[in-house]
Design a protein around this motif. Sequence first.
Motif, PDB file in Angstrom:
ATOM      1  N   CYS A   1       0.834  -1.213   0.000  1.00 27.22           N
ATOM      2  CA  CYS A   1       0.000   0.000   0.000  1.00 27.22           C
ATOM      3  C   CYS A   1       0.864   1.258   0.000  1.00 27.22           C
ATOM      4  O   CYS A   1       0.586   2.217  -0.731  1.00 27.22           O
ATOM      5  N   GLU A   2       1.897   1.259   0.819  1.00 29.59           N
ATOM      6  CA  GLU A   2       2.784   2.421   0.864  1.00 29.59           C
ATOM      7  C   GLU A   2       3.530   2.586  -0.455  1.00 29.59           C
ATOM      8  O   GLU A   2       3.690   3.716  -0.954  1.00 29.59           O
ATOM      9  N   ALA A   3       3.940   1.480  -1.072  1.00 35.07           N
ATOM     10  CA  ALA A   3       4.645   1.561  -2.352  1.00 35.07           C
ATOM     11  C   ALA A   3       3.734   2.088  -3.454  1.00 35.07           C
ATOM     12  O   ALA A   3       4.151   2.924  -4.273  1.00 35.07           O
ATOM     13  N   MET A   4       2.488   1.614  -3.499  1.00 36.80           N
ATOM     14  CA  MET A   4       1.551   2.117  -4.508  1.00 36.80           C
ATOM     15  C   MET A   4       1.361   3.622  -4.349  1.00 36.80           C
ATOM     16  O   MET A   4       1.366   4.375  -5.339  1.00 36.80           O
ATOM     17  N   ALA A   5       1.174   4.073  -3.107  1.00 29.03           N
ATOM     18  CA  ALA A   5       0.956   5.499  -2.867  1.00 29.03           C
ATOM     19  C   ALA A   5       2.163   6.324  -3.280  1.00 29.03           C
ATOM     20  O   ALA A   5       2.026   7.368  -3.943  1.00 29.03           O
ATOM     21  N   LEU A   6       3.349   5.886  -2.920  1.00 30.46           N
ATOM     22  CA  LEU A   6       4.553   6.648  -3.254  1.00 30.46           C
ATOM     23  C   LEU A   6       4.804   6.644  -4.763  1.00 30.46           C
ATOM     24  O   LEU A   6       5.267   7.643  -5.320  1.00 30.46           O
ATOM     25  N   ASP A   7       4.484   5.534  -5.431  1.00 34.70           N
ATOM     26  CA  ASP A   7       4.651   5.494  -6.888  1.00 34.70           C
ATOM     27  C   ASP A   7       3.692   6.469  -7.584  1.00 34.70           C
ATOM     28  O   ASP A   7       4.050   7.084  -8.593  1.00 34.70           O
ATOM     29  N   LEU A   8       2.482   6.609  -7.054  1.00 37.54           N
ATOM     30  CA  LEU A   8       1.518   7.547  -7.640  1.00 37.54           C
ATOM     31  C   LEU A   8       1.883   8.994  -7.298  1.00 37.54           C
ATOM     32  O   LEU A   8       1.757   9.884  -8.132  1.00 37.54           O
ATOM     33  N   GLY A   9       2.289   9.242  -6.055  1.00 39.59           N
ATOM     34  CA  GLY A   9       2.813  10.555  -5.693  1.00 39.59           C
ATOM     35  C   GLY A   9       1.806  11.521  -5.115  1.00 39.59           C
ATOM     36  O   GLY A   9       0.589  11.311  -5.170  1.00 39.59           O
TER      37      GLY A   9
END
Length: 227
Positions: free
Chosen positions: A136-144
């Motif tokens: 979840c944290e990776a998806m959020a950081l990838d989206l920005g």
Amino acid sequence: MTPLLCLPGMMCDARLFAPQIAGLSGGRMVACMDISRHATVAALAEAVLREAPPRFALAGLSMGGIVAMEVLRQAPERVERLALLDTNPLAELPEVQAGRAAQVARAEGGDLGAMMADTFVPRYLARPDPEIARMCEAMALDLGPQVFVRQSLALRDRPDQCATLAGFDGPTLILCGAQDALCPVARHELMHGLMPHAEYVVIGGAGHLPTLETPDIVTEALRQWLT
């Protein structure tokens, strides 16, 4: 076979539906659509419709379900069947709207990762799961952060879709985790009351992200809905 379009939740991408995409793709087109590029639910739905095949099955989780309802409102003739997962047909409550500004400020200030970890992810899961939390944290950081801002505005200003749901009589699945703290079971009971023909599934031991928490159960529910 009817194509299946999946709409992910806020700050999520195709990884949210990875088990279902893998399980349902045999002989069927399954695609996860992008709902990150606009700041209103109406514009997000219009973008989905521009990229979608002429007729399709539509599954949305959380914010994805909210956009799915707007897709249905705009083009009911194109939606063959509808699956609403851990979502909410109502306009946002004023007290929730009031909290958006501080969250947007944190995201714009470079604090998106920490906010996911301390505010969002703990409310997503029925029980702690470090692997899902990291995803979840990776998806959020990838989206920005700018996607966070746009999606926050879209959710804040979304319309009530109860009339939209009441007008749809196609094959429908309403599914949620029994421990969903963000879109509680009561919201899904409301939707089932509006769509009494729908298959209604509540998954024990799952929270807001049953596609990842209980993937096999969700995949099988979607398979039955599709067939």
